[in-house]
Design a protein around this motif. Structure first.
Motif, PDB file in Angstrom:
ATOM      1  N   SER A  98       0.840  -1.044   0.011  1.00 49.52           N
ATOM      2  CA  SER A  98       0.027  -0.040  -0.015  1.00 49.52           C
ATOM      3  C   SER A  98       0.819   1.243  -0.099  1.00 49.52           C
ATOM      4  CB  SER A  98      -0.947   0.226   1.180  1.00 49.52           C
ATOM      5  OG  SER A  98      -1.670   1.220   1.139  1.00 49.52           O
ATOM      6  N   PHE A  99       1.922   1.277   0.808  1.00 49.15           N
ATOM      7  CA  PHE A  99       2.837   2.340   0.703  1.00 49.15           C
ATOM      8  C   PHE A  99       3.247   2.900  -0.421  1.00 49.15           C
ATOM      9  CE2 PHE A  99       7.172   4.143   0.908  1.00 49.15           C
ATOM     10  CZ  PHE A  99       6.982   4.976   1.855  1.00 49.15           C
ATOM     11  N   ARG A 100       3.704   1.425  -1.280  1.00 53.90           N
ATOM     12  CA  ARG A 100       4.342   1.728  -2.693  1.00 53.90           C
ATOM     13  C   ARG A 100       3.307   2.426  -3.752  1.00 53.90           C
ATOM     14  NH1 ARG A 100       4.705  -1.446  -7.404  1.00 53.90           N
ATOM     15  NH2 ARG A 100       6.619  -1.210  -8.610  1.00 53.90           N
ATOM     16  N   GLU A 101       2.134   1.754  -3.444  1.00 57.86           N
ATOM     17  CA  GLU A 101       1.108   2.212  -4.372  1.00 57.86           C
ATOM     18  C   GLU A 101       0.488   3.575  -4.207  1.00 57.86           C
ATOM     19  OE1 GLU A 101      -1.897  -0.753  -3.739  1.00 57.86           O
ATOM     20  OE2 GLU A 101      -0.949  -2.216  -4.929  1.00 57.86           O
ATOM     21  N   ARG A 102       0.554   4.173  -2.877  1.00 62.56           N
ATOM     22  CA  ARG A 102       0.070   5.324  -2.543  1.00 62.56           C
ATOM     23  C   ARG A 102       1.413   6.488  -3.044  1.00 62.56           C
ATOM     24  NH1 ARG A 102      -4.409   6.713  -2.685  1.00 62.56           N
ATOM     25  NH2 ARG A 102      -4.297   4.969  -4.253  1.00 62.56           N
ATOM     26  N   VAL A 103       2.511   6.177  -2.817  1.00 63.67           N
ATOM     27  CA  VAL A 103       3.370   6.896  -3.362  1.00 63.67           C
ATOM     28  C   VAL A 103       3.471   7.054  -4.928  1.00 63.67           C
ATOM     29  CG1 VAL A 103       6.020   7.421  -3.483  1.00 63.67           C
ATOM     30  CG2 VAL A 103       5.125   6.671  -1.408  1.00 63.67           C
TER      31      VAL A 103
END
Length: 170
Positions: A98-103
């Motif tokens: 999720s961190f990767r996708e949001r950035v």
């Protein structure tokens, strides 16, 4: 099956302390220091007994995960870094993804510009803020000298080009 799951839920008192602003939690992971890292649609939250810190995704440059140590290093657009030691006994895959996708979702377009005197290229990014509005961000290392007229002109031209490509005013 929940009985055998290693993932833990964000405790309700910590969830209630978040400044969600009508946002939705996507994933969370416990940290070894007792805090929790929370990925929401609009912001990254770090929350613990001492309170919560909310940072919009557009303030995150990137992250790198060291799987061997379960450490997520957050690189901020300011150039600072924060190491988040994820609890190795918890399944933090959903949070890391999720961190990767949001950035990535906050980045619309990036151009790299070589400038005199810098160790590496300057990145001019077109990003989406937490409300969906577009803006540009210029990200370089500490060797970029905007006081140098040639550097300043190159960065300004690249930023104007990125803004024009998106139909934004210079």
């Amino acid at each position: 099956m929940a009985l055998f799951s290693r993932s833990r839920r964000l405790p309700d008192p910590l969830r209630r302390s978040l400044d969600l602003r009508a946002d939705a939690i996507l994933a969370s992971a416990p940290l070894v220091d007792g805090r929790w890292a929370v990925s929401a649609r609009r912001a990254l939250h770090l929350v613990g007994e001492e309170g919560a810190v909310r940072t919009p995704w557009a303030d995150v440059d990137r992250g790198s995960l060291d799987a061997a140590t379960s450490t997520l290093t957050v690189h901020w657009v300011s150039g600072a870094r924060t190491e988040l030691a994820l609890d190795p006994d918890a399944d933090a895959w959903d949070f890391a993804q999720s961190f990767r996708e949001r950035v990535q979702q906050s980045v619309v377009h990036v151009e790299h510009v070589s400038v005199p005197g810098a160790r590496g290229p300057v990145r001019v990014a077109l990003r989406r803020d937490e409300y969906g509005d577009l803006f540009t961000q210029v990200i370089g290392d500490g060797t970029v000298d905007l006081g140098d007229a040639a550097v300043s002109r190159a960065v300004a031209a690249a930023e104007a080009h990125v803004r024009a490509e998106a139909g934004l005013a210079p």
